[in-house]
Design a protein around this motif. Structure first.
Motif, PDB file in Angstrom:
ATOM      1  N   LEU A  76     -11.772   9.811   3.681  1.00  0.00           N
ATOM      2  CA  LEU A  76     -13.075   9.496   4.319  1.00  0.00           C
ATOM      3  C   LEU A  76     -13.476   7.990   3.656  1.00  0.00           C
ATOM      4  O   LEU A  76     -13.709   7.021   4.472  1.00  0.00           O
ATOM      5  CB  LEU A  76     -14.364  10.435   4.284  1.00  0.00           C
ATOM      6  CG  LEU A  76     -15.244   9.680   5.228  1.00  0.00           C
ATOM      7  CD1 LEU A  76     -15.094   9.673   6.582  1.00  0.00           C
ATOM      8  CD2 LEU A  76     -16.548  10.694   4.743  1.00  0.00           C
ATOM      9  N   ALA A  77     -13.347   7.857   2.352  1.00  0.00           N
ATOM     10  CA  ALA A  77     -13.671   6.639   1.653  1.00  0.00           C
ATOM     11  C   ALA A  77     -12.696   5.443   2.043  1.00  0.00           C
ATOM     12  O   ALA A  77     -13.138   4.291   2.173  1.00  0.00           O
ATOM     13  CB  ALA A  77     -14.020   7.024   0.119  1.00  0.00           C
ATOM     14  N   ALA A  78     -11.612   5.929   2.036  1.00  0.00           N
ATOM     15  CA  ALA A  78     -10.474   4.912   2.125  1.00  0.00           C
ATOM     16  C   ALA A  78     -10.549   4.509   3.689  1.00  0.00           C
ATOM     17  O   ALA A  78     -10.267   3.451   4.106  1.00  0.00           O
ATOM     18  CB  ALA A  78      -8.979   5.564   2.064  1.00  0.00           C
ATOM     19  N   LEU A  79     -10.625   5.303   4.457  1.00  0.00           N
ATOM     20  CA  LEU A  79     -11.152   4.847   6.000  1.00  0.00           C
ATOM     21  C   LEU A  79     -12.341   3.961   5.998  1.00  0.00           C
ATOM     22  O   LEU A  79     -11.981   3.043   6.681  1.00  0.00           O
ATOM     23  CB  LEU A  79     -11.285   6.108   6.860  1.00  0.00           C
ATOM     24  CG  LEU A  79     -11.619   5.920   8.330  1.00  0.00           C
ATOM     25  CD1 LEU A  79     -10.427   5.270   8.953  1.00  0.00           C
ATOM     26  CD2 LEU A  79     -11.842   7.075   8.991  1.00  0.00           C
ATOM     27  N   LEU A  80     -13.490   4.024   5.244  1.00  0.00           N
ATOM     28  CA  LEU A  80     -14.439   3.209   5.480  1.00  0.00           C
ATOM     29  C   LEU A  80     -14.464   1.965   4.888  1.00  0.00           C
ATOM     30  O   LEU A  80     -15.008   0.925   5.353  1.00  0.00           O
ATOM     31  CB  LEU A  80     -15.786   4.047   5.003  1.00  0.00           C
ATOM     32  CG  LEU A  80     -16.374   5.338   5.349  1.00  0.00           C
ATOM     33  CD1 LEU A  80     -17.502   5.947   4.630  1.00  0.00           C
ATOM     34  CD2 LEU A  80     -16.996   4.809   6.990  1.00  0.00           C
ATOM     35  N   LEU A  81     -13.382   2.126   3.756  1.00  0.00           N
ATOM     36  CA  LEU A  81     -13.034   0.810   3.160  1.00  0.00           C
ATOM     37  C   LEU A  81     -12.171  -0.267   4.326  1.00  0.00           C
ATOM     38  O   LEU A  81     -12.058  -1.335   3.997  1.00  0.00           O
ATOM     39  CB  LEU A  81     -12.120   0.790   1.881  1.00  0.00           C
ATOM     40  CG  LEU A  81     -13.361   1.348   0.712  1.00  0.00           C
ATOM     41  CD1 LEU A  81     -12.536   1.653  -0.427  1.00  0.00           C
ATOM     42  CD2 LEU A  81     -14.347   0.210   0.415  1.00  0.00           C
ATOM     43  N   LYS A  82     -11.573   0.308   5.103  1.00  0.00           N
ATOM     44  CA  LYS A  82     -10.863  -0.425   6.005  1.00  0.00           C
ATOM     45  C   LYS A  82     -11.474  -0.953   7.170  1.00  0.00           C
ATOM     46  O   LYS A  82     -10.747  -1.875   7.861  1.00  0.00           O
ATOM     47  CB  LYS A  82      -9.444   0.710   6.357  1.00  0.00           C
ATOM     48  CG  LYS A  82      -8.446   0.572   5.406  1.00  0.00           C
ATOM     49  CD  LYS A  82      -7.378   1.653   6.020  1.00  0.00           C
ATOM     50  CE  LYS A  82      -6.415   1.882   5.005  1.00  0.00           C
ATOM     51  NZ  LYS A  82      -5.184   2.831   5.616  1.00  0.00           N
TER      52      LYS A  82
END
Length: 102
Positions: free
Chosen positions: A84-90
């Motif tokens: 989820l954090a990786a998705l938000l960073l994208k």
């Protein structure tokens, strides 16, 4: 506690006691006491000690299974939050500033 010489067997009141069980502290005659792993145990305590070993092992296994399940659950949660954090960073910065609207 009375002395062993004055005591009577727990199961056979007419017989004098020859030993005291270290677990239940009752006195017994020669027929009612048995030697188990260097200790003189009565039959009731012997049966209880024999039954409690498999139960202790089952509880130990159950505890290990619960610990493994908890660790697996924590690992899964960490992985999902990481995704989820990786998705938000994208997400591009322009999205947060409102510039993506026409």
């Amino acid at each position: 506690m009375t002395s062993l010489a004055q005591s009577r067997c727990y199961h056979h009141r007419q017989r004098e006691a020859v030993a005291r069980c270290p677990q239940c502290h009752r006195t017994f005659c020669r027929e009612c006491i048995c030697d188990h792993e260097g200790k003189a145990l009565c039959s009731d305590c012997l049966v209880e000690s024999q039954l409690s070993r498999p139960r202790r092992m089952a509880l130990w296994r159950h505890g290990l299974q619960r610990l493994a399940g908890a660790l697996l659950g924590l690992g899964l949660c960490w992985f999902l939050f990481h995704l989820l954090a990786a998705l938000l960073l994208k997400i591009p910065h322009t999205f947060h500033e409102g510039q993506w609207l026409p």
